[in-house]
Design a protein around this motif. Structure first.
Motif, PDB file in Angstrom:
ATOM      1  N   SER A  59       0.836  -1.205   0.000  1.00 56.70           N
ATOM      2  CA  SER A  59       0.000   0.000   0.000  1.00 56.70           C
ATOM      3  C   SER A  59       0.871   1.255   0.000  1.00 56.70           C
ATOM      4  CB  SER A  59      -0.905   0.004   1.232  1.00 56.70           C
ATOM      5  OG  SER A  59      -1.627   1.216   1.312  1.00 56.70           O
ATOM      6  N   THR A  60       0.401   2.269  -0.702  1.00 62.95           N
ATOM      7  CA  THR A  60       1.113   3.548  -0.726  1.00 62.95           C
ATOM      8  C   THR A  60       0.540   4.545   0.275  1.00 62.95           C
ATOM      9  OG1 THR A  60      -0.329   4.340  -2.504  1.00 62.95           O
ATOM     10  CG2 THR A  60       1.724   3.254  -3.151  1.00 62.95           C
ATOM     11  N   LEU A  61      -0.521   4.163   0.990  1.00 62.34           N
ATOM     12  CA  LEU A  61      -1.183   5.068   1.927  1.00 62.34           C
ATOM     13  C   LEU A  61      -0.895   4.648   3.363  1.00 62.34           C
ATOM     14  CD1 LEU A  61      -4.672   5.520   0.236  1.00 62.34           C
ATOM     15  CD2 LEU A  61      -2.668   6.997   0.057  1.00 62.34           C
ATOM     16  N   ALA A  62      -0.444   5.604   4.165  1.00 62.47           N
ATOM     17  CA  ALA A  62      -0.135   5.322   5.565  1.00 62.47           C
ATOM     18  C   ALA A  62      -1.389   4.961   6.347  1.00 62.47           C
ATOM     19  CB  ALA A  62       0.558   6.524   6.195  1.00 62.47           C
ATOM     20  N   SER A  63      -2.547   5.418   5.903  1.00 63.57           N
ATOM     21  CA  SER A  63      -3.792   5.098   6.600  1.00 63.57           C
ATOM     22  C   SER A  63      -4.124   3.612   6.509  1.00 63.57           C
ATOM     23  CB  SER A  63      -4.940   5.918   6.026  1.00 63.57           C
ATOM     24  OG  SER A  63      -5.106   5.658   4.637  1.00 63.57           O
ATOM     25  N   LYS A  64      -3.560   2.919   5.526  1.00 64.11           N
ATOM     26  CA  LYS A  64      -3.806   1.490   5.362  1.00 64.11           C
ATOM     27  C   LYS A  64      -2.663   0.651   5.933  1.00 64.11           C
ATOM     28  CE  LYS A  64      -6.761   1.974   1.285  1.00 64.11           C
ATOM     29  NZ  LYS A  64      -6.972   1.587  -0.140  1.00 64.11           N
ATOM     30  N   CYS A  65      -1.435   1.001   5.615  1.00 61.94           N
ATOM     31  CA  CYS A  65      -0.273   0.244   6.105  1.00 61.94           C
ATOM     32  C   CYS A  65       0.923   1.178   6.165  1.00 61.94           C
ATOM     33  CB  CYS A  65       0.001  -0.958   5.216  1.00 61.94           C
ATOM     34  SG  CYS A  65       1.395  -1.970   5.794  1.00 61.94           S
ATOM     35  N   PRO A  66       1.223   1.762   7.325  1.00 60.38           N
ATOM     36  CA  PRO A  66       2.344   2.709   7.424  1.00 60.38           C
ATOM     37  C   PRO A  66       3.690   2.145   6.984  1.00 60.38           C
ATOM     38  CG  PRO A  66       0.927   2.857   9.355  1.00 60.38           C
ATOM     39  CD  PRO A  66       0.464   1.668   8.577  1.00 60.38           C
ATOM     40  N   PRO A  67       4.079   0.909   7.355  1.00 55.16           N
ATOM     41  CA  PRO A  67       5.391   0.411   6.918  1.00 55.16           C
ATOM     42  C   PRO A  67       5.525   0.317   5.396  1.00 55.16           C
ATOM     43  CG  PRO A  67       4.606  -0.879   8.778  1.00 55.16           C
ATOM     44  CD  PRO A  67       3.459  -0.031   8.330  1.00 55.16           C
ATOM     45  N   CYS A  68       4.503  -0.206   4.713  1.00 49.52           N
ATOM     46  CA  CYS A  68       4.570  -0.316   3.253  1.00 49.52           C
ATOM     47  C   CYS A  68       4.569   1.074   2.609  1.00 49.52           C
ATOM     48  CB  CYS A  68       3.403  -1.149   2.725  1.00 49.52           C
ATOM     49  SG  CYS A  68       3.581  -2.924   3.003  1.00 49.52           S
ATOM     50  N   ALA A  69       3.768   1.986   3.153  1.00 50.42           N
ATOM     51  CA  ALA A  69       3.736   3.348   2.615  1.00 50.42           C
ATOM     52  C   ALA A  69       5.094   4.023   2.782  1.00 50.42           C
ATOM     53  CB  ALA A  69       2.654   4.154   3.321  1.00 50.42           C
ATOM     54  N   LYS A  70       5.752   3.804   3.911  1.00 46.13           N
ATOM     55  CA  LYS A  70       7.073   4.390   4.143  1.00 46.13           C
ATOM     56  C   LYS A  70       8.097   3.833   3.164  1.00 46.13           C
ATOM     57  CE  LYS A  70      10.587   5.052   7.723  1.00 46.13           C
ATOM     58  NZ  LYS A  70      10.957   4.769   9.136  1.00 46.13           N
ATOM     59  N   ARG A  71       8.053   2.513   2.927  1.00 50.78           N
ATOM     60  CA  ARG A  71       8.991   1.919   1.973  1.00 50.78           C
ATOM     61  C   ARG A  71       8.773   2.468   0.569  1.00 50.78           C
ATOM     62  NH1 ARG A  71       8.332  -2.776   5.110  1.00 50.78           N
ATOM     63  NH2 ARG A  71       6.581  -3.474   3.832  1.00 50.78           N
ATOM     64  N   ASN A  72       7.507   2.618   0.164  1.00 49.38           N
ATOM     65  CA  ASN A  72       7.226   3.171  -1.162  1.00 49.38           C
ATOM     66  C   ASN A  72       7.702   4.618  -1.271  1.00 49.38           C
ATOM     67  OD1 ASN A  72       5.799   1.203  -2.930  1.00 49.38           O
ATOM     68  ND2 ASN A  72       4.397   1.083  -1.211  1.00 49.38           N
ATOM     69  N   ARG A  73       7.548   5.380  -0.207  1.00 47.67           N
ATOM     70  CA  ARG A  73       8.020   6.767  -0.218  1.00 47.67           C
ATOM     71  C   ARG A  73       9.544   6.818  -0.341  1.00 47.67           C
ATOM     72  NH1 ARG A  73       9.656  10.458   3.916  1.00 47.67           N
ATOM     73  NH2 ARG A  73       9.350  12.626   3.258  1.00 47.67           N
ATOM     74  N   GLN A  74      10.242   5.982   0.413  1.00 50.14           N
ATOM     75  CA  GLN A  74      11.706   5.948   0.333  1.00 50.14           C
ATOM     76  C   GLN A  74      12.168   5.503  -1.047  1.00 50.14           C
ATOM     77  OE1 GLN A  74      12.513   3.327   3.637  1.00 50.14           O
ATOM     78  NE2 GLN A  74      12.749   5.025   5.095  1.00 50.14           N
ATOM     79  N   LEU A  75      11.419   4.586  -1.654  1.00 53.53           N
ATOM     80  CA  LEU A  75      11.761   4.137  -3.000  1.00 53.53           C
ATOM     81  C   LEU A  75      11.618   5.282  -4.004  1.00 53.53           C
ATOM     82  CD1 LEU A  75      12.497   1.589  -4.660  1.00 53.53           C
ATOM     83  CD2 LEU A  75      10.047   1.236  -5.001  1.00 53.53           C
ATOM     84  N   ARG A  76      10.555   6.047  -3.872  1.00 52.03           N
ATOM     85  CA  ARG A  76      10.367   7.193  -4.768  1.00 52.03           C
ATOM     86  C   ARG A  76      11.443   8.262  -4.538  1.00 52.03           C
ATOM     87  NH1 ARG A  76       7.466   6.292  -9.311  1.00 52.03           N
ATOM     88  NH2 ARG A  76       5.372   5.478  -8.882  1.00 52.03           N
ATOM     89  N   MET A  77      11.848   8.463  -3.301  1.00 53.97           N
ATOM     90  CA  MET A  77      12.905   9.422  -3.020  1.00 53.97           C
ATOM     91  C   MET A  77      14.213   8.988  -3.680  1.00 53.97           C
ATOM     92  SD  MET A  77      12.128  10.324   1.002  1.00 53.97           S
ATOM     93  CE  MET A  77      13.493  11.483   1.137  1.00 53.97           C
TER      94      MET A  77
END
Length: 535
Positions: A59-77
């Motif tokens: 998931s890309t949304l922290a409201s659904k799964c914060p760890p997965c959303a954080k990993r996706n954000r770091q990947l985009r960075m």
């Protein structure tokens, strides 16, 4: 069963205790463990072994799964950082076709020859046409881009003459590069500056703290239509940018909501142009929506078109068949005005950025700041802003969001691909959902030659680094070795979610302990001393 010790405690004290399951979820988040893992059964075709593997939900949304959303954000960075200031021309070499792809194309050629022969003989080609369409879908699913024979249908075009109320733009001769210009300082150092651009939409009425001062005069209809067509406006801006720049401009952009809930764009651009030219390009950029009229209501309430099998939607009073989508487009005269014209607002910010500077890092963080939130998560201004969002959603309810939107029935037109059960005001497109507030496009926009890698390749780089750090780089990575299948719900071989989370947390703790040990060895420090300082 309640523990005997718990029964000895006062009821108020027991109720104040945190639930063990909630504590487990928080611990999983702290260790970066997906809290909504998907259980898949993996078959090893070499050893014949089958096991259940928990795959992160992604998931890309922290409201659904914060760890997965954080990993996706770091990947985009990481993707943004690697591509912004490239000093070598990226090269994209297509993969060699495999046996399956070659067979599909050969079979497609055979079927096309049979279809052409049948057409010349005057025979019905309906079944063969359906087979060819299915083969084209299989070709795309097999890892090939585009269609063998080009577009399936001729593209409807209109005059490309620029609007009289839009300024003209200069056009430079194109140079086959993506890198932009370099500048040499007096000390001999060479600089390759880039740009960070912010584009917004125009005003729809005065606002204070993200809320209209006078909701009655705020132009909600225009705000709704601008949000629906914002992605097309961004595409036009990129086209104009490349024409003016004279080279293949590469970009990494993110779409975020302003406090007034209108989408706006942050864009990292490789290379540089004068600020005045960027502002000129933005002012001259527009998008025209050549759609049927959606201002005059034809059917509403209980008086809505009715479906008839084999015919389509009919006028409930006269029984006449409503014009199809293509017929409605054909009826738009050459002298007609577009349904909507969208432009950028006057507020445009352009910053020059150099690689490796604090400004570059700050811009990258800013580009990815809101990627873990939906556009609807911008509602943090209290009841007044929630009321503002409700009025915007009300304006969006009957606005057609696409050619297939059921709302076209309200204006006397059959949607593209019409089917039974459609009702105006009940479109399931994400543009109409509260989490999107009219914007249905992608939140991250990345040009093909940005970092010379796909997002999957960036993800593989991070995985390879982790495996090497953990000493597992020699694990088999042949993608054809394993067959993955979903695990049916209620499978007795799958442990409860809590047990799976506990196992994954324990595994993550072992990984981190191993990484800390490797870091300590690399730094030449004693691991026990580090643990003592941490304690």
């Amino acid at each position: 069963m309640t523990h005997p010790h718990d029964r000895a405690l006062p009821r108020a004290v027991r109720q104040a205790m945190p639930m063990a399951r909630d504590v487990l979820i928080e611990v999983a988040k702290q260790h970066g463990v997906c809290i909504r893992p998907i259980a898949l059964r993996r078959f090893d075709i070499v050893t014949g072994k089958a096991e259940v593997i928990d795959v992160p939900c992604g998931s890309t949304l922290a409201s659904k799964c914060p760890p997965c959303a954080k990993r996706n954000r770091q990947l985009r960075m990481a993707q943004c950082r690697e591509g912004w200031h490239l000093d070598e021309e990226p090269t994209i070499t297509p993969d060699e076709p495999d046996e399956e792809q070659r067979w599909l194309i050969a079979f497609r050629a055979d079927m096309q020859a049979k279809r052409d022969a049948a057409a010349q003989a005057g025979e019905d080609t309906t079944d063969l046409d359906a087979l060819l369409a299915g083969l084209d879908d299989e070709i795309n699913a097999a890892g090939m881009r585009g269609r063998v024979t080009g577009s399936a249908a001729p593209k409807r075009t209109r005059s490309t003459r620029r609007r009289q109320d839009a300024p003209d733009l200069p056009k430079r001769k194109m140079v086959h590069t993506t890198l932009g210009r370099t500048f040499q300082a007096s000390d001999g150092r060479v600089y390759r500056p880039s740009l960070f651009v912010t584009l917004t939409l125009p005003s729809y009425g005065k606002v204070r703290d993200g809320v209209p001062i006078n909701p009655d005069t705020y132009d909600y209809r225009r705000a709704a239509r601008d949000a629906l067509h914002f992605s097309k406006l961004v595409d036009r801006f990129v086209q104009n940018l490349r024409r003016v720049a004279g080279y293949d401009v590469q970009y990494f952009a993110s779409v975020e909501p302003q406090k007034r809930l209108a989408p706006h764009l942050h864009m990292a651009i490789r290379g540089t142009l004068p600020r005045a030219e960027i502002k000129q390009i933005a002012a001259a950029t527009y998008h025209q929506a050549w759609w049927p009229q959606a201002d005059e209501v034809v059917f509403e309430g209980d008086h809505i078109p009715v479906w008839q099998d084999g015919t389509g939607y009919l006028d409930p009073t006269t029984g006449e068949v409503l014009p199809t989508w293509d017929e409605a487009l054909d009826a738009i005269g050459e002298d007609a005005e577009p349904l909507h014209v969208i432009r950028f607002g006057e507020q445009i910010d352009v910053q020059g950025v150099l690689a490796g500077t604090p400004d570059a890092d700050q811009c990258i963080r800013y580009l990815s700041k809101y990627l873990t939130k939906s556009i609807g998560d911008a509602l943090d201004g209290g009841q007044a802003q929630r009321d503002h969002a409700a009025r915007l959603l009300d304006a969006l309810r009957y606005e057609p969001c696409s050619p297939t939107c059921p709302n076209w029935l309200r204006y006397g037109v059959q949607p593209k691909g019409a089917k039974p059960g459609m009702q105006p005001g009940h479109c399931r497109g994400k543009a109409h959902k509260p989490d999107h507030l009219g914007y249905a496009g992608r939140r991250v926009l990345v040009s093909r030659k940005w970092s010379n890698k796909t997002l999957a390749e960036h993800k593989q780089d991070r995985r390879t680094w982790a495996l090497e750090a953990l000493g597992q780089a020699n694990e088999p990575t042949d993608p054809h070795r394993y067959v993955w299948k979903p695990v049916p719900a209620g499978d007795a071989n799958v442990p409860p979610l809590a047990v799976r989370l506990l196992r994954t947390v324990a595994e993550r703790q072992r990984w981190r302990a191993h990484l800390r040990e490797l870091e300590a060895r690399a730094a030449g420090q004693d691991l026990s001393a580090i643990r003592g300082e941490a304690a």
